[in-house]
Design an enzyme around this catalytic site. Structure first.
Site, PDB file in Angstrom:
ATOM      1  N   ASP A 120      15.357  -2.862  11.027  1.00 44.43           N
ATOM      2  CA  ASP A 120      15.439  -1.175  11.182  1.00 44.43           C
ATOM      3  C   ASP A 120      16.899  -1.002  10.933  1.00 44.43           C
ATOM      4  O   ASP A 120      16.899   0.201  10.283  1.00 44.43           O
ATOM      5  CB  ASP A 120      14.753  -0.897  12.417  1.00 44.43           C
ATOM      6  CG  ASP A 120      13.507  -1.384  12.556  1.00 44.43           C
ATOM      7  OD1 ASP A 120      12.581  -1.019  12.005  1.00 44.43           O
ATOM      8  OD2 ASP A 120      13.515  -2.065  13.468  1.00 44.43           O
TER       9      ASP A 120
ATOM     10  N   GLU B  29      14.074   8.184   5.667  1.00 49.78           N
ATOM     11  CA  GLU B  29      13.302   7.682   4.596  1.00 49.78           C
ATOM     12  C   GLU B  29      11.846   8.517   4.853  1.00 49.78           C
ATOM     13  O   GLU B  29      11.346   8.479   6.095  1.00 49.78           O
ATOM     14  CB  GLU B  29      12.897   6.119   4.990  1.00 49.78           C
ATOM     15  CG  GLU B  29      11.977   5.307   3.915  1.00 49.78           C
ATOM     16  CD  GLU B  29      12.147   3.898   4.043  1.00 49.78           C
ATOM     17  OE1 GLU B  29      12.754   3.401   3.044  1.00 49.78           O
ATOM     18  OE2 GLU B  29      11.762   3.474   5.014  1.00 49.78           O
TER      19      GLU B  29
ATOM     20  N   ASP C  46      15.921   5.265   9.902  1.00 51.88           N
ATOM     21  CA  ASP C  46      14.611   4.644   9.282  1.00 51.88           C
ATOM     22  C   ASP C  46      13.624   4.802  10.499  1.00 51.88           C
ATOM     23  O   ASP C  46      13.670   4.288  11.356  1.00 51.88           O
ATOM     24  CB  ASP C  46      14.890   2.990   9.099  1.00 51.88           C
ATOM     25  CG  ASP C  46      13.533   2.347   8.856  1.00 51.88           C
ATOM     26  OD1 ASP C  46      12.731   2.705   8.187  1.00 51.88           O
ATOM     27  OD2 ASP C  46      13.179   1.259   9.168  1.00 51.88           O
TER      28      ASP C  46
END
Length: 172
Positions: free
Chosen positions: A143, A71, A11
């Site tokens: 996160d 992502e 992430d």
């Protein structure tokens, strides 16, 4: 014969880049580790990107995943922040690619759909479902939890891709 695949989900973020590692064997998922790589906000951008790269490279070396998933970033109204996030995302793509891993990319809605069943949901729902899917999972930051969700998404998608390939071979 099925093989165990170790997946790192990433992430990306300039302040904090979350990482989460799972092992996938068939429909079974196992938590391996998670954490956050941080950069010092008082440093210049290039130094901060180096910190992220070094941190991710250490994680990749320590856990030796087979595949990576990152992502996609979203665009917000602050162009400067979006650009910096894009640069951090570049590091998140570069580090596993340099380690020789195939890197998949997923939109935030695809991650949510894979983990909670719908493309729109709250972070709290995602974190709760990560714990449901992998009861031994632990994460210190949002996160890291998001990174685990990205790894779970990839585990589900890679099975679909493999099934489609097998079907294609049967038809051919």
């Amino acid at each position: 014969m099925k093989e165990t695949i170790r997946i790192i989900g990433i992430d990306p973020g300039l302040r904090r880049t979350g990482w989460g590692i799972v092992e996938s064997l068939g429909n079974s998922l196992h938590f391996i580790g998670s954490g956050t790589v941080t950069s010092n906000a008082e440093m210049d951008l290039a130094s901060r990107l180096c910190q992220l790269h070094e941190g991710l490279s250490k994680v990749l070396h320590e856990y030796m995943p087979h595949e990576a998933a990152v992502e996609h970033t979203f665009v917000n109204k602050d162009a400067t922040a979006t650009l910096k996030l894009g640069q951090a995302r570049g590091i998140a793509l570069l580090a596993p690619a340099q380690a020789g891993l195939p890197v998949a990319e997923y939109a935030p809605n695809a991650v949510k759909k894979a983990v909670i069943g719908v493309g729109h949901g709250e972070k709290q729902q995602i974190h709760m479902m990560v714990k449901v899917l992998m009861p031994r999972a632990s994460f210190d930051t949002s996160d890291a939890a998001d990174a685990l969700a990205i790894a779970i998404c990839h585990a589900h998608h890679r099975q679909s891709i493999a099934s489609a390939r097998r079907l294609q071979q049967l038809i051919a």
